[in-house]
Design an enzyme around this catalytic site. Structure first.
Site, PDB file in Angstrom:
ATOM      1  N   LYS A  22       0.827  -1.206   0.000  1.00 47.35           N
ATOM      2  CA  LYS A  22       0.000   0.000   0.000  1.00 47.35           C
ATOM      3  C   LYS A  22       0.868   1.265   0.000  1.00 47.35           C
ATOM      4  O   LYS A  22       0.642   2.184  -0.794  1.00 47.35           O
ATOM      5  CB  LYS A  22      -0.895   0.002   1.257  1.00 47.35           C
ATOM      6  N   ASN A  23       1.857   1.292   0.902  1.00 47.67           N
ATOM      7  CA  ASN A  23       2.610   2.539   1.069  1.00 47.67           C
ATOM      8  C   ASN A  23       3.654   2.772  -0.018  1.00 47.67           C
ATOM      9  O   ASN A  23       4.309   3.807  -0.040  1.00 47.67           O
ATOM     10  CB  ASN A  23       3.253   2.597   2.465  1.00 47.67           C
ATOM     11  N   ARG A 105      -4.964  10.461   4.635  1.00 46.33           N
ATOM     12  CA  ARG A 105      -3.893  11.461   4.746  1.00 46.33           C
ATOM     13  C   ARG A 105      -2.900  11.391   3.593  1.00 46.33           C
ATOM     14  O   ARG A 105      -2.321  12.399   3.202  1.00 46.33           O
ATOM     15  CB  ARG A 105      -3.089  11.224   6.019  1.00 46.33           C
ATOM     16  N   CYS A 129      -4.738  12.764  13.337  1.00 43.14           N
ATOM     17  CA  CYS A 129      -5.424  11.495  13.107  1.00 43.14           C
ATOM     18  C   CYS A 129      -5.304  10.644  14.359  1.00 43.14           C
ATOM     19  O   CYS A 129      -4.696  11.052  15.336  1.00 43.14           O
ATOM     20  CB  CYS A 129      -4.921  10.802  11.850  1.00 43.14           C
ATOM     21  N   ARG A 134       0.632  14.384  13.499  1.00 45.30           N
ATOM     22  CA  ARG A 134       1.096  14.191  12.125  1.00 45.30           C
ATOM     23  C   ARG A 134       1.086  15.462  11.264  1.00 45.30           C
ATOM     24  O   ARG A 134       0.373  15.541  10.255  1.00 45.30           O
ATOM     25  CB  ARG A 134       0.293  13.073  11.450  1.00 45.30           C
ATOM     26  N   ASP A 317       4.564   0.405  12.100  1.00 46.10           N
ATOM     27  CA  ASP A 317       3.372  -0.231  11.524  1.00 46.10           C
ATOM     28  C   ASP A 317       3.240  -1.705  11.920  1.00 46.10           C
ATOM     29  O   ASP A 317       2.239  -2.344  11.581  1.00 46.10           O
ATOM     30  CB  ASP A 317       3.392  -0.108   9.988  1.00 46.10           C
ATOM     31  N   ARG A 409      -8.780  -0.666   4.340  1.00 43.69           N
ATOM     32  CA  ARG A 409      -7.859   0.336   3.798  1.00 43.69           C
ATOM     33  C   ARG A 409      -6.499  -0.269   3.486  1.00 43.69           C
ATOM     34  O   ARG A 409      -5.812   0.218   2.592  1.00 43.69           O
ATOM     35  CB  ARG A 409      -7.646   1.456   4.827  1.00 43.69           C
TER      36      ARG A 409
HETATM   37  N1  EPU Z   1       6.537  14.613  11.137  1.00 41.78           N
HETATM   38  C1  EPU Z   1       6.664  15.940  11.449  1.00 41.78           C
HETATM   39  N2  EPU Z   1       6.563  16.860  10.436  1.00 41.78           N
HETATM   40  C2  EPU Z   1       6.355  16.503   9.140  1.00 41.78           C
HETATM   41  C3  EPU Z   1       6.236  15.134   8.829  1.00 41.78           C
HETATM   42  C4  EPU Z   1       6.332  14.210   9.854  1.00 41.78           C
HETATM   43  O1  EPU Z   1       6.834  16.306  12.602  1.00 41.78           O
HETATM   44  O2  EPU Z   1       6.291  17.378   8.282  1.00 41.78           O
HETATM   45  C5  EPU Z   1       6.631  13.594  12.210  1.00 41.78           C
HETATM   46  C6  EPU Z   1       5.322  12.817  12.390  1.00 41.78           C
HETATM   47  O3  EPU Z   1       4.389  13.502  13.197  1.00 41.78           O
HETATM   48  C7  EPU Z   1       5.816  11.522  13.008  1.00 41.78           C
HETATM   49  C8  EPU Z   1       7.183  11.337  12.336  1.00 41.78           C
HETATM   50  O4  EPU Z   1       7.540  12.602  11.812  1.00 41.78           O
HETATM   51  O5  EPU Z   1       5.986  11.686  14.377  1.00 41.78           O
HETATM   52  C9  EPU Z   1       7.210  10.336  11.203  1.00 41.78           C
HETATM   53  O6  EPU Z   1       6.105  10.551  10.331  1.00 41.78           O
HETATM   54  P1  EPU Z   1       6.187  10.291   8.764  1.00 41.78           P
HETATM   55  O7  EPU Z   1       6.055  11.586   8.050  1.00 41.78           O
HETATM   56  O8  EPU Z   1       7.359   9.430   8.441  1.00 41.78           O
HETATM   57  O9  EPU Z   1       4.852   9.448   8.531  1.00 41.78           O
HETATM   58  P2  EPU Z   1       3.971   9.494   7.228  1.00 41.78           P
HETATM   59  O10 EPU Z   1       4.849   9.738   6.065  1.00 41.78           O
HETATM   60  O11 EPU Z   1       2.802  10.371   7.445  1.00 41.78           O
HETATM   61  C10 EPU Z   1       4.199   6.961   6.577  1.00 41.78           C
HETATM   62  C11 EPU Z   1       3.273   5.813   6.363  1.00 41.78           C
HETATM   63  C12 EPU Z   1       2.696   5.370   7.703  1.00 41.78           C
HETATM   64  C13 EPU Z   1       3.858   4.972   8.614  1.00 41.78           C
HETATM   65  C14 EPU Z   1       4.842   6.136   8.750  1.00 41.78           C
HETATM   66  C15 EPU Z   1       6.076   5.790   9.562  1.00 41.78           C
HETATM   67  C16 EPU Z   1       2.459   6.176   4.121  1.00 41.78           C
HETATM   68  C17 EPU Z   1       1.333   6.534   3.223  1.00 41.78           C
HETATM   69  N3  EPU Z   1       2.219   6.217   5.439  1.00 41.78           N
HETATM   70  O12 EPU Z   1       3.423   8.004   7.165  1.00 41.78           O
HETATM   71  O13 EPU Z   1       1.871   4.238   7.454  1.00 41.78           O
HETATM   72  O14 EPU Z   1       3.365   4.627   9.890  1.00 41.78           O
HETATM   73  O15 EPU Z   1       5.266   6.560   7.451  1.00 41.78           O
HETATM   74  O16 EPU Z   1       6.747   4.715   8.994  1.00 41.78           O
HETATM   75  O17 EPU Z   1       3.531   5.824   3.648  1.00 41.78           O
HETATM   76  C18 EPU Z   1       0.112   2.705   7.899  1.00 41.78           C
HETATM   77  O18 EPU Z   1       0.350   2.166   6.806  1.00 41.78           O
HETATM   78  O19 EPU Z   1      -0.654   2.171   8.755  1.00 41.78           O
HETATM   79  C19 EPU Z   1       0.744   3.991   8.230  1.00 41.78           C
HETATM   80  C20 EPU Z   1       0.273   4.800   9.177  1.00 41.78           C
END
Ligand code: EPU
Length: 430
Positions: A22-23, A105, A129, A134, A317, A409
């Site tokens: 998915k990701n 998201r 969320c 996030r 995850d 999802r």
């Molecule tokens: N963060 C910030 N500022 C930003 C971006 C992130 O402070 O601008 C913080 C977040 O709040 C968090 C940390 O950085 O504490 C890491 O977040 P990240 O941005 O890496 O998460 P994401 O990109 O929103 C993706 C996956 C998630 C997975 C996370 C961590 C996708 C679509 N989603 O989310 O997947 O948990 O990376 O590996 O790739 C899931 O599949 O169930 C899922 C939630």
């Protein structure tokens, strides 16, 4: 709305094919915005999030076939299926509306590609969320460093990218979708962009390889420094999406907790090192060869400590599913969540099934019990729901899992796959 009903206690047995990730599929679908023409994507998993991504691309004028999962030309489950053909020739919009971003998201992943191709974007801010606040401040800071003018208005990010130049970007915090968004903006920017402290998650590498197939010039793929030389234009590409390491880990947890004998086919073994390491440390008998991982019933499971970290660390995850496993291990285990501030929502539901878990800050202390009991449960996010499925498969009696849309999802054909392994699991209307 449906629920999933599981009669627990049956050791799983057989083979299960792991679907496309998915990701990885979500950013790759967003990347089709970057080049006009027909992209051929294989192994796009049949998931609700993929259908949402399809609706979003459709609203931007991109043709995305929606249909019953697995049918020829719609999101299927293995590389052998017909490809999903995404035709981005008719791209005309630049907006990701609130209605779509609030349900997923990851819709924010169109920001980078829209900035690069349309030189403007209007994307709803995702908001908090169930697992944490996030924010996307790092995505925006990176775009600003590239010369993009960012305005926040009425809950939307408005990006004006008449100037889009390469830049040196350092992430204070490692961010997966942040790295992906900036990489997708940089491939069509003027000059070179260097992203330091980039996320090394394999899904980021998969996106980089798709972009390379489109003609992008990216160095340092799979490392934490990405150097991207902007090019004038990209062409559509054909690509097989990598297998889902979290789906694989979830089936491993289900096999281990039921003391079953399960072989995962199409498992992305090189990306499972941290997960397999923890399973082995806990006493699970594993054997692996390329594309194939087999779990066999071994001795008693024992508690081990886990700390979630960015890749190559143990993935957040998989935290909830591993906690379900630990709730039936011998001894105690301390599970520390370092990525998201509110990712223990499954704890109270596991406790309702008889688990002994206490939370202190970002640590969960799990004292293994001999049995769990089935119960009606529900969860507030995808992986928390998956942990309840894992627990339900081992619990005595019936477990009813509500709010099934979370599982839809992210888990392709979940009921069919577990039934194929001999589980007594059914989906039924509430
Ligand atoms: N963060 C910030 N500022 C930003 C971006 C992130 O402070 O601008 C913080 C977040 O709040 C968090 C940390 O950085 O504490 C890491 O977040 P990240 O941005 O890496 O998460 P994401 O990109 O929103 C993706 C996956 C998630 C997975 C996370 C961590 C996708 C679509 N989603 O989310 O997947 O948990 O990376 O590996 O790739 C899931 O599949 O169930 C899922 C939630």
């Amino acid at each position: 709305m449906d629920k999933i009903v599981i009669e627990g206690g049956i050791p799983l047995k057989g083979e299960v094919v792991i679907s496309g990730a998915k990701n990885a599929a979500l950013p790759i679908l967003a990347a089709t915005i970057l080049a006009p023409g027909v992209h051929e994507l294989y192994s796009v998993p049949p998931l609700a999030d993929i259908r949402t991504a399809g609706r979003l691309l459709g609203s931007l004028g991109i043709k995305f076939p929606q249909g019953p999962p697995g049918r020829s030309g719609t999101p299927g489950s293995s590389g052998q299926d017909a490809p999903l053909l995404v035709d981005s020739s008719g791209l005309e919009g630049f907006e990701a509306p609130y209605e779509l971003v609030k349900t997923m998201r990851a819709a924010v992943l169109v920001l980078g590609p829209l900035v690069a191709r349309q030189r403007r974007a209007r994307v709803s801010l995702p908001g908090g969320c169930a697992i944490g606040a996030r924010p996307i401040n790092l995505h925006l800071k990176g775009l600003e460093a590239m010369g993009v003018k960012i305005t926040l208005r009425e809950g939307y990010v408005e990006a004006d990218a008449r100037r889009l130049n390469g830049a040196d970007i350092y992430f204070d915090t490692i961010t997966v979708t942040g790295t992906e968004n900036l990489m997708m903006a940089a491939v069509l920017a003027k000059g070179t962009t260097v992203i330091k402290n980039a996320a090394m998650e394999p899904e980021v590498g998969d996106l980089a390889r798709f972009l390379t197939a489109m003609g992008a010039q990216i160095e340092g793929i799979d490392t934490d420094v990405l150097t991207i030389h902007g090019v004038k234009e990209l062409k559509p590409a054909s690509y097989i999406i990598m297998a889902d390491r979290i789906e694989a880990g979830t089936y491993m947890a289900a096999a281990a907790i039921t003391k079953g004998e399960v072989t995962l086919l199409n498992a992305p073994m090189p990306h499972l090192t941290a997960i397999m390491g923890k399973f082995t440390e806990a006493g699970v008998r594993l054997s692996a060869e390329p594309g194939r991982i087999t779990l066999q019933p071994g001795g008693a499971l024992h508690g081990v400590d886990v700390r979630t970290l960015p890749y190559p660390g143990f993935p957040t995850d998989m935290q909830a599913q591993f906690m379900a496993l630990m709730s039936l291990a011998r001894g105690a285990s301390v599970i520390t969540e370092t990525i998201f501030e509110n990712r223990f929502m499954h704890v109270s539901e596991l406790v309702r099934m008889g688990a002994d878990i206490t939370v202190s800050g970002n640590h969960a202390i799990v004292r293994g019990k001999k049995t769990l009991q089935g119960a009606p449960v529900m969860a507030t996010d995808l992986r928390a729901s998956a942990s309840l499925v894992v627990a339900g498969l081992a619990a005595q009696g019936l477990t009813e899992i509500h709010r099934v849309y979370h599982l839809d999802r992210g888990y392709a054909n979940l009921v069919e796959k577990f039934s194929g392994l001999g589980a007594r699991i059914q989906r039924m209307p509430e």
